[in-house]
Design a protein around this motif. Structure first.
Motif, PDB file in Angstrom:
ATOM      1  N   ASP A   1      29.167 -42.630 -26.413  1.00 41.83           N
ATOM      2  CA  ASP A   1      28.768 -43.076 -27.391  1.00 41.83           C
ATOM      3  C   ASP A   1      30.221 -44.445 -27.211  1.00 41.83           C
ATOM      4  O   ASP A   1      31.333 -43.223 -27.022  1.00 41.83           O
ATOM      5  CB  ASP A   1      29.000 -42.055 -28.575  1.00 41.83           C
ATOM      6  CG  ASP A   1      27.209 -41.634 -28.257  1.00 41.83           C
ATOM      7  OD1 ASP A   1      26.526 -42.058 -27.466  1.00 41.83           O
ATOM      8  OD2 ASP A   1      27.210 -41.139 -29.262  1.00 41.83           O
ATOM      9  N   SER A   2      30.608 -45.232 -28.238  1.00 38.16           N
ATOM     10  CA  SER A   2      32.106 -45.628 -28.578  1.00 38.16           C
ATOM     11  C   SER A   2      32.636 -44.958 -29.722  1.00 38.16           C
ATOM     12  O   SER A   2      31.775 -44.019 -30.538  1.00 38.16           O
ATOM     13  CB  SER A   2      31.481 -47.320 -29.397  1.00 38.16           C
ATOM     14  OG  SER A   2      32.232 -47.507 -30.458  1.00 38.16           O
TER      15      SER A   2
ATOM     16  N   ASN B   1      31.923 -45.568 -33.416  1.00 35.89           N
ATOM     17  CA  ASN B   1      30.653 -45.161 -33.594  1.00 35.89           C
ATOM     18  C   ASN B   1      29.411 -45.424 -33.018  1.00 35.89           C
ATOM     19  O   ASN B   1      29.676 -45.844 -31.784  1.00 35.89           O
ATOM     20  CB  ASN B   1      30.376 -46.737 -34.539  1.00 35.89           C
ATOM     21  CG  ASN B   1      28.713 -47.393 -35.678  1.00 35.89           C
ATOM     22  OD1 ASN B   1      28.139 -45.913 -35.279  1.00 35.89           O
ATOM     23  ND2 ASN B   1      28.781 -48.057 -35.503  1.00 35.89           N
ATOM     24  N   SER B   2      28.599 -43.894 -33.332  1.00 33.99           N
ATOM     25  CA  SER B   2      27.991 -43.272 -32.575  1.00 33.99           C
ATOM     26  C   SER B   2      26.455 -44.207 -32.497  1.00 33.99           C
ATOM     27  O   SER B   2      25.342 -43.735 -31.267  1.00 33.99           O
ATOM     28  CB  SER B   2      27.761 -41.377 -33.160  1.00 33.99           C
ATOM     29  OG  SER B   2      27.381 -41.476 -34.173  1.00 33.99           O
ATOM     30  N   ASN B   3      25.976 -44.862 -33.456  1.00 31.73           N
ATOM     31  CA  ASN B   3      25.085 -45.900 -32.604  1.00 31.73           C
ATOM     32  C   ASN B   3      25.294 -47.357 -31.977  1.00 31.73           C
ATOM     33  O   ASN B   3      24.151 -48.107 -31.656  1.00 31.73           O
ATOM     34  CB  ASN B   3      25.249 -46.683 -34.405  1.00 31.73           C
ATOM     35  CG  ASN B   3      24.710 -45.594 -35.058  1.00 31.73           C
ATOM     36  OD1 ASN B   3      23.598 -44.554 -35.198  1.00 31.73           O
ATOM     37  ND2 ASN B   3      24.756 -45.928 -36.584  1.00 31.73           N
ATOM     38  N   ASP B   4      26.478 -46.970 -31.307  1.00 30.43           N
ATOM     39  CA  ASP B   4      26.853 -48.026 -30.171  1.00 30.43           C
ATOM     40  C   ASP B   4      27.867 -47.281 -29.283  1.00 30.43           C
ATOM     41  O   ASP B   4      28.013 -45.935 -28.970  1.00 30.43           O
ATOM     42  CB  ASP B   4      28.374 -49.118 -30.568  1.00 30.43           C
ATOM     43  CG  ASP B   4      28.249 -49.987 -32.154  1.00 30.43           C
ATOM     44  OD1 ASP B   4      26.800 -49.907 -32.148  1.00 30.43           O
ATOM     45  OD2 ASP B   4      29.742 -50.354 -32.352  1.00 30.43           O
ATOM     46  N   TRP B   5      27.153 -48.246 -27.804  1.00 31.06           N
ATOM     47  CA  TRP B   5      27.413 -47.257 -26.709  1.00 31.06           C
ATOM     48  C   TRP B   5      29.208 -47.461 -26.586  1.00 31.06           C
ATOM     49  O   TRP B   5      28.991 -49.222 -26.878  1.00 31.06           O
ATOM     50  CB  TRP B   5      26.369 -48.183 -25.870  1.00 31.06           C
ATOM     51  CG  TRP B   5      24.767 -47.250 -25.568  1.00 31.06           C
ATOM     52  CD1 TRP B   5      23.670 -47.537 -25.502  1.00 31.06           C
ATOM     53  CD2 TRP B   5      24.309 -45.645 -25.567  1.00 31.06           C
ATOM     54  NE1 TRP B   5      23.124 -46.719 -25.806  1.00 31.06           N
ATOM     55  CE2 TRP B   5      23.194 -45.502 -24.992  1.00 31.06           C
ATOM     56  CE3 TRP B   5      25.608 -44.383 -24.716  1.00 31.06           C
ATOM     57  CZ2 TRP B   5      23.129 -44.511 -24.945  1.00 31.06           C
ATOM     58  CZ3 TRP B   5      24.857 -43.305 -25.051  1.00 31.06           C
ATOM     59  CH2 TRP B   5      23.981 -43.369 -24.989  1.00 31.06           C
TER      60      TRP B   5
ATOM     61  N   LYS C   1      22.962 -49.616 -30.120  1.00 28.94           N
ATOM     62  CA  LYS C   1      22.258 -48.614 -29.534  1.00 28.94           C
ATOM     63  C   LYS C   1      21.011 -49.545 -29.238  1.00 28.94           C
ATOM     64  O   LYS C   1      20.012 -49.575 -28.208  1.00 28.94           O
ATOM     65  CB  LYS C   1      22.439 -47.153 -29.224  1.00 28.94           C
ATOM     66  CG  LYS C   1      23.322 -46.730 -28.747  1.00 28.94           C
ATOM     67  CD  LYS C   1      22.743 -45.150 -28.988  1.00 28.94           C
ATOM     68  CE  LYS C   1      24.401 -44.823 -28.683  1.00 28.94           C
ATOM     69  NZ  LYS C   1      25.095 -43.250 -28.718  1.00 28.94           N
TER      70      LYS C   1
ATOM     71  N   LYS D   1      23.915 -42.483 -21.308  1.00 28.94           N
ATOM     72  CA  LYS D   1      25.015 -42.517 -20.659  1.00 28.94           C
ATOM     73  C   LYS D   1      24.673 -42.296 -19.120  1.00 28.94           C
ATOM     74  O   LYS D   1      24.445 -41.641 -18.319  1.00 28.94           O
ATOM     75  CB  LYS D   1      26.097 -42.666 -20.588  1.00 28.94           C
ATOM     76  CG  LYS D   1      25.783 -40.340 -20.332  1.00 28.94           C
ATOM     77  CD  LYS D   1      27.577 -39.729 -20.498  1.00 28.94           C
ATOM     78  CE  LYS D   1      27.110 -38.219 -20.547  1.00 28.94           C
ATOM     79  NZ  LYS D   1      28.666 -37.487 -20.649  1.00 28.94           N
TER      80      LYS D   1
END
Ligand code: SAH
Ligand code: SF4
Ligand code: F3S
Length: 478
Positions: free
Chosen positions: A428-429, A432-436, A450, A457
């Motif tokens: 995760d970024s 923001n856990s909605n981003d990789w 995502k 991952k």
């Protein structure tokens, strides 16, 4: 980009070759099974972090369990760095914090490992009264015995350097790993004697690790699900291994690199660090030939002035360095290049500083680690030259090159706008856990939403770059 079709054959081939290597049985981690727990904190270069994983393996084999919780540890180890004065100050500060814990927990032991242990030797025990063990980088096999001595109330020290030790038969226990990337040490020590550098004194003579054990370790990592290995050495291009038991041809770094790349097209291979004097066309051609060898070279310049480079004993000139950069770009136009730079080395004048700035501009580094010169006891520079550049001048020059590098990094990222990259997802970024968050072959960090795609991952994905900051590329999955 990755050739899935050839995956199996390449892996099978390496497994066969790897059978000659040593056993790499992983240790089961069951905290209840351990009587004593150790905590280890690492400073310095990637090699020190890799060494901590060797230390963890040695201790686990003896029945000690690893913990991430300082408070519950019976043994606290700090793996130290001596590269600059500041690195040593950080360690000293940390040791005083450990003192408080030691007062609360009777019987708890504190051990100093790594380069600072090697540099200060038993002086450490006298200076820092709270330290119970001092163990240098080549003496980790003796740790269990030393711990027993320290438990018996003796001060335990082993700082012997070795000409042979590479810990090649020890399967490191991965600490703090993201499960995607791992470091693999391929050599130890350094024979270069750059005049500013303490490493040859703290790490001893250069020696290369058995190639079979390296390939075996990388193969095991891939089988455990790792997707990227970084081959580590102070000067990887001088890797040279000749098996003493047979008459097969010697293995150079280029051969080793290709052998690791053959494990699987799905396994990315990186390496660090390259000395500009030693990186060969053979290595560059090997990189160009293999998609999964990342197109990224860390090529520390240190200074752009031939006169200063000579005082530094780097054994190349400004022009030689620039021609290496040209050669890299000729063979791999898309290769990322980064650097290390030291400002304010002995006798550095304003025009030398300007030479450093111009070589940075010429090389268009994607990234640099920049430092001001810190005199280290015992080094050639400390014995031969006066540390004569006032600190404010060192810091002003450092600030100037940092701001130049910031601009170069932004320009480099802007050149990637609109391009597509194969990205290995690391997790995760942070924001923001909605981003990789992942990395391109060129070692640039890429953050992207995502979306709806079912990804994990360790997966590869193609990302189209739509925006950037100086430090990060931003994009979308294609
Ligand atoms: N083996 C690598 C360097 C390892 S040390 C190489 O040769 O490139 C990492 C970096 O620390 C060096 O590249 C150098 O830029 C910096 N460094 C080493 N000694 C230093 C010193 N005395 N003062 C400031 N920076 C130093
Ligand atoms: Fe130090 Fe030079 Fe060796 Fe790098 S190559 S570790 S800078 S002596
Ligand atoms: Fe530091 Fe030792 Fe590495 S001095 S940079 S930890 S080799």
């Amino acid at each position: 980009m990755f050739d899935l079709a050839t995956n199996k054959t390449a892996l099978d081939k390496t497994q066969d070759e790897g059978r000659q290597g040593e056993a790499f049985a992983p240790f089961a981690v069951d905290l209840n099974a351990y009587q004593k727990l150790f905590y280890i904190e690492s400073y310095g270069c990637q090699m020190n972090f890799a060494d901590s994983e060797v230390v963890a393996a040695i201790l686990q084999k003896e029945g000690f369990g690893a913990t991430r919780n300082l408070e519950e540890a019976d043994l606290i180890f700090i793996n130290t760095c001596s590269i600059r004065e500041k690195a040593e100050q950080t360690v000293r500060k940390r040791l005083t914090e450990f003192r408080k814990l030691k007062e609360q927990k009777r019987g708890m032991l504190v051990g100093v490992l790594g380069c600072m242990a090697e540099r200060l030797k038993s002086k450490f025990l006298e200076e820092e009264k709270l330290v119970d063990l001092v163990v240098g980088p080549d003496a980790y096999r003796s740790l269990p015995g030393l711990v027993a001595e320290a438990e018996g109330g003796q001060k335990a020290v082993n700082v012997l350097l070795s000409r042979e030790e590479t810990y090649s038969d020890i399967a490191p226990v991965r600490l703090d790993s993201n499960g995607v990337s791992a470091y693999v040490s391929i050599m130890r020590g350094c024979n270069n004697m750059c005049s500013f550098c303490v490493v040859p004194f703290t790490r001893g003579r250069e020696r290369s690790r058995d190639a079979n054990s390296i390939i075996h370790e990388c193969t095991s990592l891939f089988q455990e699900g790792y997707k990227e290995v970084t081959l580590l050495g102070q000067n990887v291009d001088s890797y040279y291994y000749q098996d003493s038991n047979n008459n097969s041809a010697p293995i150079t770094f280029a051969i080793l690199l290709e052998s690791v790349a053959m494990i699987s097209p799905q396994l990315r291979v990186r390496f660090s660090t390259s000395h500009p004097k030693d990186i060969t066309d053979e290595v560059l051609q090997t990189m160009a030939r293999n998609n999964n060898i990342c197109k990224y070279i860390h090529l520390p310049v240190q200074s752009g002035s031939t006169r200063v480079l000579q005082l530094m004993n780097r054994t190349y000139t400004r022009e030689w360095y620039m021609s290496k950069v040209d050669r890299i770009r000729e063979i791999m136009p898309d290769c990322g290049i980064s650097s290390d730079v030291i400002t304010g080395f002995c006798t550095e004048e304003e025009r030398d500083h300007l030479d450093t700035i111009s070589i940075m501009e010429y090389s268009k580094y994607d990234f640099s680690y920049m430092f001001f010169y810190s005199e280290r006891p015992g080094t050639l520079a400390q014995r031969r030259y006066v540390d004569d550049i006032p600190e404010p001048t060192k810091k002003r020059r450092l600030a100037e090159i940092v701001s130049i590098q910031n601009r170069l990094s932004l320009e480099s990222n802007k050149r990637d706008l609109g391009k597509r990259f194969e990205v290995l997802i690391e997790g995760d970024s942070k924001k923001n856990s909605n981003d990789w968050k992942g990395r391109s072959s060129q070692n640039k960090v890429i953050v992207f939403p995502k979306g709806d795609r079912e990804l994990n991952k360790g997966d590869y994905v193609t990302v189209h770059v739509t925006d950037c900051t100086q430090a990060t590329l931003l994009g979308e999955i294609v």
